[in-house]
Design a protein around this motif. Structure first.
Motif, PDB file in Angstrom:
ATOM      1  N   ILE A 195       0.713  -1.456  -0.018  1.00  0.00           N
ATOM      2  CA  ILE A 195      -0.067  -0.154   0.011  1.00  0.00           C
ATOM      3  C   ILE A 195       0.807   1.103   0.080  1.00  0.00           C
ATOM      4  O   ILE A 195       0.654   2.195  -0.661  1.00  0.00           O
ATOM      5  N   TRP A 196       1.945   1.290   0.624  1.00  0.00           N
ATOM      6  CA  TRP A 196       2.993   2.185   0.642  1.00  0.00           C
ATOM      7  C   TRP A 196       3.355   2.779  -0.833  1.00  0.00           C
ATOM      8  O   TRP A 196       3.270   3.799  -1.459  1.00  0.00           O
ATOM      9  N   TYR A 197       3.465   1.718  -1.580  1.00  0.00           N
ATOM     10  CA  TYR A 197       4.283   1.785  -2.985  1.00  0.00           C
ATOM     11  C   TYR A 197       2.952   2.230  -3.782  1.00  0.00           C
ATOM     12  O   TYR A 197       3.139   3.287  -4.622  1.00  0.00           O
ATOM     13  N   VAL A 198       1.651   1.785  -3.599  1.00  0.00           N
ATOM     14  CA  VAL A 198       0.852   2.339  -4.608  1.00  0.00           C
ATOM     15  C   VAL A 198       0.209   3.847  -4.110  1.00  0.00           C
ATOM     16  O   VAL A 198       0.108   4.587  -5.016  1.00  0.00           O
ATOM     17  N   LEU A 199       0.380   4.191  -2.790  1.00  0.00           N
ATOM     18  CA  LEU A 199       0.170   5.407  -2.497  1.00  0.00           C
ATOM     19  C   LEU A 199       0.936   6.433  -3.054  1.00  0.00           C
ATOM     20  O   LEU A 199       0.858   7.628  -3.267  1.00  0.00           O
ATOM     21  N   ALA A 203      -0.009   6.841 -10.024  1.00  0.00           N
ATOM     22  CA  ALA A 203      -1.008   7.696 -10.218  1.00  0.00           C
ATOM     23  C   ALA A 203      -2.356   7.565  -9.202  1.00  0.00           C
ATOM     24  O   ALA A 203      -2.881   8.566  -8.647  1.00  0.00           O
ATOM     25  N   ALA A 204      -2.526   6.373  -9.305  1.00  0.00           N
ATOM     26  CA  ALA A 204      -3.895   5.907  -8.438  1.00  0.00           C
ATOM     27  C   ALA A 204      -3.764   6.446  -6.977  1.00  0.00           C
ATOM     28  O   ALA A 204      -4.516   6.986  -6.195  1.00  0.00           O
ATOM     29  N   GLY A 205      -2.384   6.375  -6.403  1.00  0.00           N
ATOM     30  CA  GLY A 205      -2.215   6.713  -4.873  1.00  0.00           C
ATOM     31  C   GLY A 205      -2.346   8.306  -4.982  1.00  0.00           C
ATOM     32  O   GLY A 205      -2.903   8.918  -4.023  1.00  0.00           O
ATOM     33  N   ARG A 206      -1.808   8.963  -6.065  1.00  0.00           N
ATOM     34  CA  ARG A 206      -1.804  10.371  -6.011  1.00  0.00           C
ATOM     35  C   ARG A 206      -3.282  10.839  -5.772  1.00  0.00           C
ATOM     36  O   ARG A 206      -3.525  11.801  -5.287  1.00  0.00           O
TER      37      ARG A 206
ATOM     38  N   GLY B 116      -3.984  13.991 -12.759  1.00  0.00           N
ATOM     39  CA  GLY B 116      -4.719  13.175 -13.603  1.00  0.00           C
ATOM     40  C   GLY B 116      -4.365  12.729 -15.051  1.00  0.00           C
ATOM     41  O   GLY B 116      -4.768  12.363 -15.786  1.00  0.00           O
ATOM     42  N   ARG B 117      -2.952  13.172 -15.151  1.00  0.00           N
ATOM     43  CA  ARG B 117      -2.294  13.182 -16.407  1.00  0.00           C
ATOM     44  C   ARG B 117      -0.799  12.813 -16.094  1.00  0.00           C
ATOM     45  O   ARG B 117       0.025  13.305 -16.766  1.00  0.00           O
ATOM     46  N   GLU B 118      -0.772  12.003 -15.104  1.00  0.00           N
ATOM     47  CA  GLU B 118       0.646  11.687 -14.546  1.00  0.00           C
ATOM     48  C   GLU B 118       1.548  10.952 -15.612  1.00  0.00           C
ATOM     49  O   GLU B 118       0.856  10.021 -16.528  1.00  0.00           O
ATOM     50  N   ILE B 119       2.575  10.951 -15.730  1.00  0.00           N
ATOM     51  CA  ILE B 119       3.529  10.333 -16.458  1.00  0.00           C
ATOM     52  C   ILE B 119       4.232   9.217 -15.793  1.00  0.00           C
ATOM     53  O   ILE B 119       4.449   9.247 -14.728  1.00  0.00           O
ATOM     54  N   ARG B 120       4.024   7.924 -16.575  1.00  0.00           N
ATOM     55  CA  ARG B 120       4.827   6.913 -15.803  1.00  0.00           C
ATOM     56  C   ARG B 120       5.980   6.544 -16.337  1.00  0.00           C
ATOM     57  O   ARG B 120       6.394   6.904 -17.562  1.00  0.00           O
ATOM     58  N   PRO B 124       8.614  -1.935 -18.036  1.00  0.00           N
ATOM     59  CA  PRO B 124       7.949  -2.530 -17.302  1.00  0.00           C
ATOM     60  C   PRO B 124       7.637  -2.005 -15.894  1.00  0.00           C
ATOM     61  O   PRO B 124       6.547  -1.994 -15.263  1.00  0.00           O
ATOM     62  N   LEU B 125       8.399  -1.013 -15.646  1.00  0.00           N
ATOM     63  CA  LEU B 125       8.273  -0.346 -14.117  1.00  0.00           C
ATOM     64  C   LEU B 125       7.004   0.598 -14.310  1.00  0.00           C
ATOM     65  O   LEU B 125       6.306   0.583 -13.408  1.00  0.00           O
ATOM     66  N   GLY B 126       6.805   1.071 -15.533  1.00  0.00           N
ATOM     67  CA  GLY B 126       5.646   1.973 -15.716  1.00  0.00           C
ATOM     68  C   GLY B 126       4.376   0.908 -16.352  1.00  0.00           C
ATOM     69  O   GLY B 126       3.309   1.194 -15.553  1.00  0.00           O
ATOM     70  N   SER B 127       4.720   0.231 -17.087  1.00  0.00           N
ATOM     71  CA  SER B 127       3.455  -0.584 -17.559  1.00  0.00           C
ATOM     72  C   SER B 127       2.804  -1.601 -16.950  1.00  0.00           C
ATOM     73  O   SER B 127       1.693  -1.881 -16.518  1.00  0.00           O
ATOM     74  N   VAL B 128       3.672  -2.324 -16.025  1.00  0.00           N
ATOM     75  CA  VAL B 128       3.567  -3.424 -15.134  1.00  0.00           C
ATOM     76  C   VAL B 128       3.065  -2.920 -13.779  1.00  0.00           C
ATOM     77  O   VAL B 128       2.155  -2.878 -13.030  1.00  0.00           O
ATOM     78  N   LEU B 129       4.021  -2.223 -13.151  1.00  0.00           N
ATOM     79  CA  LEU B 129       4.164  -1.567 -11.984  1.00  0.00           C
ATOM     80  C   LEU B 129       3.429  -0.372 -11.884  1.00  0.00           C
ATOM     81  O   LEU B 129       3.504   0.171 -10.618  1.00  0.00           O
ATOM     82  N   ARG B 130       3.302   0.155 -12.813  1.00  0.00           N
ATOM     83  CA  ARG B 130       2.440   1.560 -12.827  1.00  0.00           C
ATOM     84  C   ARG B 130       3.260   2.647 -12.040  1.00  0.00           C
ATOM     85  O   ARG B 130       2.671   3.548 -11.443  1.00  0.00           O
ATOM     86  N   MET B 131       4.554   2.658 -11.942  1.00  0.00           N
ATOM     87  CA  MET B 131       5.293   3.427 -11.435  1.00  0.00           C
ATOM     88  C   MET B 131       5.602   4.940 -12.040  1.00  0.00           C
ATOM     89  O   MET B 131       5.577   5.115 -13.230  1.00  0.00           O
ATOM     90  N   LEU B 132       5.387   5.920 -11.168  1.00  0.00           N
ATOM     91  CA  LEU B 132       5.343   7.365 -11.800  1.00  0.00           C
ATOM     92  C   LEU B 132       6.774   7.792 -12.060  1.00  0.00           C
ATOM     93  O   LEU B 132       7.607   7.252 -11.359  1.00  0.00           O
ATOM     94  N   ASP B 133       6.822   8.456 -13.064  1.00  0.00           N
ATOM     95  CA  ASP B 133       8.098   9.173 -13.458  1.00  0.00           C
ATOM     96  C   ASP B 133       8.390  10.359 -12.757  1.00  0.00           C
ATOM     97  O   ASP B 133       7.988  11.340 -13.320  1.00  0.00           O
TER      98      ASP B 133
END
Lengths: 334, 318
Positions: A195-199, A203-206, B116-120, B124-133
């Motif tokens: 949950i820390w990671y998601v938040l 973007a969903a966390g933001r 609402g328009r975040e950059i990932r 795979p970090l972005g597409s799988v783990l949805r990590m923000l850039d």
């Protein structure tokens, strides 16, 4: 055309704060200091406090409330509150045990159905909050009573025992050096990490923070606020289901009376962790620290032989202190 | 009693970025828009003014997609468009800035810019783990801020630590960053002090000078006259006049707005200048006055803009 939106003093003040925030992590600094102070106090008072076994016990003791508090944090970040989580957990607890033992279902299926029921209750909370726009306080007060009643009707006030080993897996332990650690504690910590990671990293966390902070602004930027809230409540429900499984593992029975004050205990953990009840600020790391503060105080007072009622007294004082700090910080920023 | 026609509308239709014809919106028995026309040209700041109940806010809502009119249509770059939600309008490159500082105070500047328009992250970090850039968002936010000369350096400060003007700066920068066609500013200075308002007006000019036309809704006449190239005057659900600050005084604008002076009496929209007649007649408004008022300047748009700009420059430097 020469003016720019610069105000040197404001900028300087903001920079100082930014540095402070990065170095100290302001919002979790207070709770962390409180945890350390309590730890130092009890390790001076009792030489049994600072041992691996005892610390593992503390984590084990906060396992259930800590997990509930993860879901509670999500809800509170959206400026909501969830009074029903303890009762939802009790329902999940009785469903998992009763389905496995009384109905003779496959234990994994029983667990899955219990998790599903909890997620369903979360979804119900979310649906009522978003579609009818009812205040979360009232919605969850209602579902608290419904889940409580269903638990007692379904169980017929009977405690379920003789559980299959699959249900109590998370009560099992493994050893790190001399210390026994339960799988349940690890699951709780993994859930905190997730949950820390998601938040903080997605973007969903933001969006969760934005919805709690300024729902109108969030909506205007194109965030689907209703769907987000619905997801948050449903995810919280699922997490309460995991808490139910941990509760089963910890107690080894299905008790319809379990978890009755855990809703308030989870709110206590969230508030002690520095998450604002007004929504939009805080994090789950703080919640973990908040849960540990309660656990350490309870454990420490037991070790030094103080009556357990003093733990309640101290927790009460800490809660007031935590919300006061939050309020003061908010007011200064406005 | 004849007045000069709206020459600017004849200056070439390809100049028109956003246009609306005959908008009608009724709420029960109340007609908020009663055949309202609208036109925004490339590279201009168009102010919309109107008294309470003139249908101004309904018009803005229709332009920004928050309200769908009962009748009438829009042309964006000459193509018919229809908005069912603000998200629709945004998808067409129209961004709106609201008066009440629509930012999330606890989030930092970069997060607010990209909300609402975040950059990932790539891969795979972005597409799988949805990590923000986060670094990319910070970098682009900082670049946007410096282009618009908004003096905010640290993109990681929470917005709540900024002044009101700086917060609005963040909202304006966000709109300017994502708008491809135009920016709508709904009372952007209503919550601000005099100095901060001036800074936001500067921002509006910079956005226009970067090539994005701006629709400015404001109650503040001096601000409207300071920053706008043309002024759309809304009254009784219609556009009653399209004037320039160069050709008209504030008193005249207010008089048209309140109906003390007729803007135009015919039902025909001002901008149907295709008739080529060059003049339209202002009929007396219910016997109050028979003073004809020029509906718009006879000066070509560009020239008007130039003169307006030099005027505002002078004001800015003084």
């Amino acid at each position: 055309m020469t003016t720019t939106v610069v105000e040197p003093d404001t900028v300087r003040r903001a920079n100082t704060r930014a540095v402070l925030r990065q170095v100290l992590g302001i919002s979790t600094l207070g709770p962390l200091a409180a945890l350390f102070l309590a730890g130092i106090f009890f390790s001076i008072k009792s030489d049994r406090f600072l041992t691996g076994t005892n610390l593992s016990l503390v984590v084990q003791q906060v396992m259930v409330v800590g997990t509930l508090a993860i879901g509670q944090t999500l809800v509170i970040l959206t400026a909501g509150i969830d009074l029903s989580n303890g009762a939802i957990m009790a329902l999940g607890n009785i469903m998992m045990t009763s389905l496995a033992v009384e109905s003779g279902l496959n234990p994994y299926l029983a667990i899955a159905l219990g998790l599903l029921a909890c997620a369903g209750f979360g979804l119900l909370n979310g649906g009522l909050v978003t579609s009818l726009r009812l205040p979360p306080f009232i919605v969850t007060l209602g579902t608290l009573n419904i889940a409580f009643a269903l638990t007692h009707i379904y169980s017929d006030e009977q405690t379920v025992s003789g559980l299959p080993s699959e249900l109590t897996y998370f009560g099992k332990t493994f050893s790190i050096g001399q210390t026994d650690v339960t799988y349940g504690s690890v699951l709780m910590l993994l859930l905190f990490a997730l949950i820390w990671y998601v938040l903080s990293q997605t973007a969903a966390g933001r969006h969760v923070y934005a919805v709690g902070d300024n729902p109108e602004a969030a909506r205007r930027t194109g965030i689907q606020t209703r769907r987000l809230l619905l997801t948050v409540y449903a995810a919280a429900g699922l997490i309460y289901g995991i808490a139910a499984l941990l509760l089963v593992s910890r107690t080894g029975v299905g008790d319809p009376n379990a978890g009755q004050t855990d809703n308030l205990d989870s709110i206590t953990a969230v508030v002690l962790g520095g998450t604002s009840l007004f929504g939009g600020r805080g994090n789950v790391v703080g919640t973990l620290i908040g849960a540990l503060i309660v656990g350490v105080i309870r454990n420490g007072l037991q070790l030094i032989g103080t009556k357990s009622i003093y733990q309640v007294l101290i927790t009460g004082i800490l809660v007031i202190a935590a919300v006061s700090v939050d309020q003061i910080v908010r007011r200064r920023n406005q | 009693m004849s007045v000069t026609a709206d020459e600017t509308t004849k200056a070439g239709r390809e100049d028109i970025v956003f246009e609306a014809r005959g908008l009608v919106k009724r709420y029960g028995h109340v007609t908020a828009l009663d055949g309202c026309d609208f036109e925004l040209r490339a590279g201009e700041v168009l102010a919309i003014i109107g008294d309470n109940g003139a249908g101004k806010s309904t018009l803005i809502k229709a332009l920004s997609g928050a309200v769908t009119p009962d009748l009438g249509g829009f042309l964006l770059d000459g193509h018919p468009v229809r908005f069912h939600s603000p998200a629709d309008a945004r998808a067409h490159g129209i961004e709106t800035v609201y008066q009440d500082l629509a930012v999330a105070p606890a989030l930092d500047i970069a997060s607010n810019m990209f909300l609402g328009r975040e950059i990932r992250r790539r891969g795979p970090l972005g597409s799988v783990l949805r990590m923000l850039d986060k670094p990319a968002m910070k970098r682009q936010a900082a670049q946007q801020m410096s282009e618009l000369k908004i003096g905010l350096r640290s993109m990681t400060n929470p917005v709540e630590e900024l002044s009101g003007g700086q917060r609005q700066g963040v909202a304006v920068a966000r709109a300017a960053a994502f708008a491809r066609k135009l920016v709508i500013m709904d009372e952007p200075t209503a919550a601000l002090g005099v100095r901060e308002s001036g800074q936001v007006l500067d921002l509006i000019r910079r956005i226009r000078d970067r090539g994005l036309p701006v629709i400015l809704i404001s109650h503040n006449m001096p601000q409207v006259f300071e920053v706008s190239d043309r002024i759309h005057i809304q009254r009784l659900g219609r556009r009653v006049a399209l004037i320039t600050p160069k050709e008209h005084t504030m008193a005249e604008a207010v008089a048209i707005m309140t109906g003390a002076m007729p803007g135009r009496a015919e039902k025909e929209p001002v901008a149907t200048a295709d008739d080529g007649a060059g003049t339209i007649t202002a009929a007396p408004a219910s016997g109050v006055s028979t003073v004809g008022v020029p509906v718009a300047s006879a000066m070509p748009t560009r020239q008007v803009r130039k003169s307006t700009r030099s005027l505002t420059d002078t004001i800015g430097k003084s």
